[in-house]
Design an enzyme around this catalytic site. Structure first.
Site, mmCIF file in Angstrom:
data_model
loop_
_atom_site.group_PDB
_atom_site.id
_atom_site.type_symbol
_atom_site.label_atom_id
_atom_site.label_comp_id
_atom_site.label_asym_id
_atom_site.label_seq_id
_atom_site.Cartn_x
_atom_site.Cartn_y
_atom_site.Cartn_z
ATOM 1 N N THR A 26 -2.312 -0.207 3.291
ATOM 2 C CA THR A 26 -3.122 0.505 4.303
ATOM 3 C C THR A 26 -4.261 -0.423 4.745
ATOM 4 O OG1 THR A 26 -4.383 1.610 2.551
ATOM 5 C CG2 THR A 26 -2.527 2.802 3.496
ATOM 6 N N LYS B 52 -0.498 -1.552 -3.980
ATOM 7 C CA LYS B 52 -1.381 -1.443 -2.826
ATOM 8 C C LYS B 52 -2.651 -0.734 -3.295
ATOM 9 C CE LYS B 52 -2.363 1.500 -0.285
ATOM 10 N NZ LYS B 52 -3.518 2.484 -0.182
ATOM 11 N N THR C 253 -3.064 6.558 -11.696
ATOM 12 C CA THR C 253 -3.373 5.294 -10.951
ATOM 13 C C THR C 253 -3.185 5.242 -9.410
ATOM 14 O OG1 THR C 253 -3.446 3.894 -12.886
ATOM 15 C CG2 THR C 253 -2.868 2.788 -10.895
#
Lengths: 409, 409
Positions: free
Chosen positions: A159, A185, A199
């Protein structure tokens, strides 16, 4: 054992067997960049997952958890969209997630509960499932077990990240070679809270043959010393996920105690964790905290987290400012047991605090110069026990504020 | 009862009797501005104090606490320096503090333990006590019970503040008028942790006659709903102090249950707390959080604090970004008991979230416009109980980072 950090392409012959990958543009990212990553296992792969500890969980977290329970820890398809978190989207969000899973199952000849979904992006906006469903035929056309497609998978899950995060290892098991490769990511809202479920978006693939229960143990142990030890902004996402899949395609069986495999998996997770920190939003300094001399490891972790979450500490780092009093202040309110007059602090090799006070020959300019490095180490010895931890975090910059104040990220 | 927020000068005849004030330049601030504020009570005043909950405490915190115990809660002299926190300065810091107190006691004819010291400024740099001692004769020359000198006192305690913070009230007690006037400083490292000992630099003076034990109760109750309900950056200082002194000069006796006095004191503390938030470093938006429907007030406070400390929420506010998903995420990791599908959120009068999801007719532009106001309210109803709280906090701006990354603040 051989472990390497990779920025993009894996070397030839290092991709775990038994998986194919693809990434396409489904149209969720306003930028028009690829936003739908899919991995397909030739046979149901053993799976272990950890999810966010946030009590507000995105729809794919609920669905993925349920699917793993129903399948007994087997996954055929991993379907990850970026550009929309499918969180705080209510019942229609759950339906949208199930719709994508059902369509993927049909496309790839799997059971619905063998599909593992993930989403990342903006919260509170309904997920346009139809765009993902419409993209599945193109995904199927592109699927391949190549390093190029693995790199494409790694790219499309991003992102606000500026670069993909990839790590891999080869492990000798008997006379066979086992491959492990992982992608991650995450550049903001990074402070995984690792309950046995936690996580950010991390996918690790191996062709070792490992039972789900063993895989769970391996994953938990690796996460504890890697993703559980990083923070960029102290925010814990609603969508954090770590998934570890074992295809068995290498023909080499591994259990949770295999030393070389354990070490390789921990190295990969640590590498990915540090890459995430290094690519944090607006980051100009990456700091390794070494806390020691605490009465327990848990107390050492409290100190590390207080420091890693302190805006005053993090802004001082942005200015390469050796204002170590802010480290003292954060240590003081961390909740850890301390005796201030026993605290010692080092910036790299330079001791700057002794017995809770400034060293007599404090060389401020030298400290300032050291803190101009992009990466450096701060060591704090509490001087009252054997507890310790390592933790990686970042500075807080004007650029971080610019990125996150941008209406609407 | 009459309560007013004052930017600088109190109105004539509103200064509590029995105190004189002065402020001079001792030379601790690099700017050369006044940095040494002193208040002297004509007779030993009843005193109640609360100190920082940080385990790393500045020398004046230790000394002030000890002096209050030894004097049985009586104070003749308040001596506040800005420009140096005298924290993490070890044994020489304690000696420096005692040196200033002893000199002030001699100058003003008080006992050493009747002097209450405070320091604010950079941590870890030895306090040049000799500069403060040398300034005492000038302090003595200037001492006066005037609104001008009270304003000077309020100004000299400032550090990165952009303006003084003053509030006052008049309370009718029987046929007499009691005066209360308070000053505060604080613009960064603001997140008081109020154990029964806590906060930033706040001095409240009254000429009511109140016993120290009653004064303690009044102060704790007022602090709980004011300074205990604000956060700028989540950092808890090593030097936070709230001091309440009662000279008795009005001749009117007040106990801890006096409704009008309680209300006036709470109003003053709330006013000063909000002025501190309003003057926070780099602040462009001041946000009142109203959390309700929690299973307990403590849980409501957890949600408020998680939101107030979330860099992602605070940067969104900086951009007037109605990214309410970040509010949901922070609520989720706050540790408070929640049922996400029962959460409702309002920006001012506009409901934006219902049943944990976006309202069907979400008007993003209207929300964006509302968040352009400098001050606004965000209300979150958890929908599962009666617990509630009000909390005041700020956005996180590039300017905050610039101020605190400036080498060396």
């Amino acid at each position: 054992m051989q472990t390497m950090m990779q920025r993009s392409l894996l070397p030839e012959n290092s991709l775990p067997g038994g998986f194919r990958f693809a990434a396409v543009t489904a149209g969720l990212k306003p930028s028009g960049r690829p936003d739908f990553s899919v991995a397909v296992a030739d046979q149901p792969a053993s799976a272990a997952a950890m999810f966010t500890g946030n009590n507000v969980k995105a729809a794919p977290i609920h669905v993925g958890d349920r699917h793993l329970q129903r399948s007994g820890g087997r996954v055929r398809v991993v379907a990850v969209n970026a550009g929309n978190a499918n969180c705080a989207t209510g019942e229609i969000g759950m339906q949208a997630c199930e719709t994508v899973c059902a369509a993927a199952a049909r496309t790839f000849g799997a059971e619905g509960h063998e599909v593992f979904p993930s989403s990342t992006g903006i919260i509170g906006v309904p997920l346009p499932a139809e765009k993902l469903v419409a993209a599945l035929p193109e995904v199927e056309r592109q699927l391949a077990g190549t390093t190029e497609n693995f790199a494409a998978f790694a790219n499309a899950i991003l992102t606000t990240d500026t670069r993909p995060k990839v790590a891999h290892a080869l492990v000798s098991v008997g006379d066979r070679t086992v491959r492990i490769a992982g992608v991650a990511k995450g550049a903001g809202m990074i402070h995984p809270q690792l309950v046995p479920h936690a996580t950010m978006l991390v996918y690790v693939f191996t062709d070792a043959a490992i039972e789900p229960a063993e895989l769970n143990t391996l994953l938990h142990d690796a996460v504890e010393v890697s993703f559980n030890r990083i923070s960029i902004d102290g925010d814990t996402s609603t969508n954090d996920t770590v998934l570890l899949l074992a295809s068995g395609a290498s023909g080499a069986a591994v259990d949770a105690k295999h030393p070389a495999f354990r070490a390789a998996l921990q190295d990969i997770c640590t590498s990915l964790a540090k890459q995430i920190v290094d690519d944090g939003e607006g980051v100009t300094h990456v700091v390794e905290l070494q806390i020691e001399g605490a009465t327990s490891d848990a107390d050492a972790l409290k100190v590390a987290k207080a420091i890693a979450h302190s805006p005053l500490v993090k802004t001082a780092w942005a200015g390469s400012d050796p204002n170590w009093g802010r480290l003292m202040a954060a240590t003081g309110y961390s909740g850890a047991q301390i005796e201030p007059e026993r605290i010692a602090i080092w910036l790299g090799e330079q001791q700057i605090c002794i017995n809770g006070g400034r060293v007599p020959d404090f060389d401020k300019q030298r400290a300032h110069e050291y803190l101009k490095n992009r990466e450096y180490t701060i060591r704090i010895d509490l001087g009252i026990g054997q507890g310790k931890c390592r933790f990686w975090t970042t500075d807080l910059t004007e650029e971080y504020v610019r990125i996150n104040a941008d209406y609407s990220t």
